[in-house]
Enzyme design. Structure first.
Site, short mmCIF file in Angstrom:
data_model
loop_
_atom_site.label_atom_id
_atom_site.label_comp_id
_atom_site.label_asym_id
_atom_site.label_seq_id
_atom_site.Cartn_x
_atom_site.Cartn_y
_atom_site.Cartn_z
N HIS A 66 32.23 13.39 -42.54
CA HIS A 66 33.68 13.32 -40.79
C HIS A 66 33.74 12.04 -40.96
CE1 HIS A 66 31.32 16.38 -37.56
NE2 HIS A 66 33.15 17.09 -38.94
N ASP A 68 34.07 8.88 -39.53
CA ASP A 68 33.21 7.72 -38.83
C ASP A 68 32.21 7.52 -39.47
OD1 ASP A 68 32.52 10.62 -37.94
OD2 ASP A 68 31.77 8.85 -36.13
N HIS A 69 31.62 8.05 -41.12
CA HIS A 69 30.61 7.65 -41.66
C HIS A 69 30.94 7.76 -43.09
CE1 HIS A 69 28.12 9.31 -37.76
NE2 HIS A 69 28.69 10.13 -38.13
N HIS A 140 25.94 20.41 -37.93
CA HIS A 140 26.44 19.25 -37.19
C HIS A 140 28.48 20.38 -37.66
CE1 HIS A 140 28.84 16.86 -35.63
NE2 HIS A 140 28.96 15.61 -36.69
N ASP A 208 24.68 12.68 -36.33
CA ASP A 208 25.39 13.75 -35.90
C ASP A 208 24.51 15.27 -36.20
OD1 ASP A 208 26.81 11.59 -35.87
OD2 ASP A 208 28.53 12.35 -36.32
N HIS A 266 25.56 4.90 -32.00
CA HIS A 266 26.25 7.31 -32.08
C HIS A 266 26.68 6.57 -30.67
CE1 HIS A 266 28.76 9.82 -32.86
NE2 HIS A 266 29.39 9.58 -34.34
ZN LIG Z 1 30.29 10.42 -35.77
ZN LIG Z 2 30.35 13.95 -37.11
#
Ligand SMILES: [Zn+2]
Ligand SMILES: [Zn+2]
Length: 300
Positions: A66, A68-69, A140, A208, A266
């Site tokens: 994802h 944001d990572h 996830h 996550d 997070h």
């Molecule tokens: Zn995240």
């Molecule tokens: Zn995620």
């Protein structure tokens, strides 16, 4: 004495960064190892703000792809290249990370003079005499890993007992350190009487994921458990729907796994003004909890 394990939080936000919190990234330093866990957008600038050199990074563990990572990876790799990075960079992640990175690298935006080894891993995937790294699959929606860094407990000489035994220091002690008994000037010295074994030191990263029954056993006995906590307990249904954890669940994981310390990360922007409420929820379940801020550093 063995070196400390140091962890610096370079980014602690959830999906959307705020003025105070950058996207997810953490740097674990141990001896010559500089292990980056996740690399959200802007991570390389966070290194500069923390007065740390990003080029020391030799391994990157990606929890999942994802944005944001992982969106910080292209920029970081580009900076490595401009800075004369000259070692092999190891990037580990769940299934899909190879395609994600090879697509970017295949665009040839970065003229690279160093080697990148990308490995899709599970279970124990890297080990030295001193420490190992392991991954466990989380839930996830896309392939996602949680990670453990485990420094193995070593057999050490008990200096006090050594002094009393009148056995001289020096190369003669090597065998004792290996757990072998020795004979010196006709006298036998037992390793078990002159040495002790330190416990393992474990740092766990659960980013996550929705709650699942693999987490507690994977992080069992962690000295430092870093856990995502995207929602408070009143939004537990939303957390489930979006495949994330609540702070209360993070506290329960810490408690059930008998971890020693829990650091929440997070953090959603919705809690920016009321972190106390969020922390209280975690502490109610697990006392030794704290919420990470960008640039916080913990040593164990
Ligand atoms: Zn995240
Ligand atoms: Zn995620």
């Amino acid at each position: 004495m063995a070196p400390d394990i140091n962890l610096t939080f370079l980014g602690t936000s959830a999906q959307i960064p705020t003025a105070k919190r950058n996207h997810s990234a953490m740097l674990l330093v141990y001896g010559g190892e500089n292990i980056l866990v996740d690399c959200g957008e802007g991570t390389q600038r966070q290194f500069r703000k923390a007065r740390m050199n990003p080029c020391k990074v030799n391994r990157i563990l990606i929890t999942h792809r994802h944005g944001d990572h992982v969106f910080g990876l292209p920029g970081l790799i580009s900076t490595f290249d401009l800075s004369g990075y000259n070692k092999t960079l190891y990037i580990y992640g769940p299934k899909g990370i190879k395609r994600f990175l090879e697509n970017f690298l295949g665009l040839n935006y970065v003229k690279r003079d160093f080697e990148i080894k990308i490995e899709e891993i599970s279970g124990k995937f890297f080990e030295t005499d001193d420490f190992y790294l392991e991954a466990e699959e989380m839930e996830h929606g896309i392939p996602t890993n949680a990670y453990n860094f485990v420094k193995k407990g070593q057999r050490r000489i008990d200096r006090g007992k050594l002094k009393k035994s009148k056995l001289p220091s020096g190369p003669i002690l090597k065998k004792l350190k290996e757990g072998k008994d020795i004979v010196h000037e006709g006298k036998k010295y037992l390793a078990k009487n002159l040495t002790y074994t330190e416990g393992d030191k474990k740092v766990s990263f659960v980013l996550d994921t929705k709650m699942n029954n693999k987490i507690v056993s994977f992080v069992k006995g962690s000295d430092l458990l870093v856990c995502e906590s995207s929602f408070d307990d009143s939004l537990k249904e939303t957390a489930k729907e979006h495949l994330h954890l609540t702070v209360k669940q993070a506290g329960e994981i810490a408690k059930k796994s008998k971890s020693k310390k829990l650091v929440l990360t997070h953090i959603s922007q919705r809690y920016e003004k009321d972190l106390k409420g969020l922390l209280a929820e975690a502490k109610k379940v697990f006392k030794n909890s704290s919420i990470a801020e960008d640039f916080d550093s913990v040593s164990i």
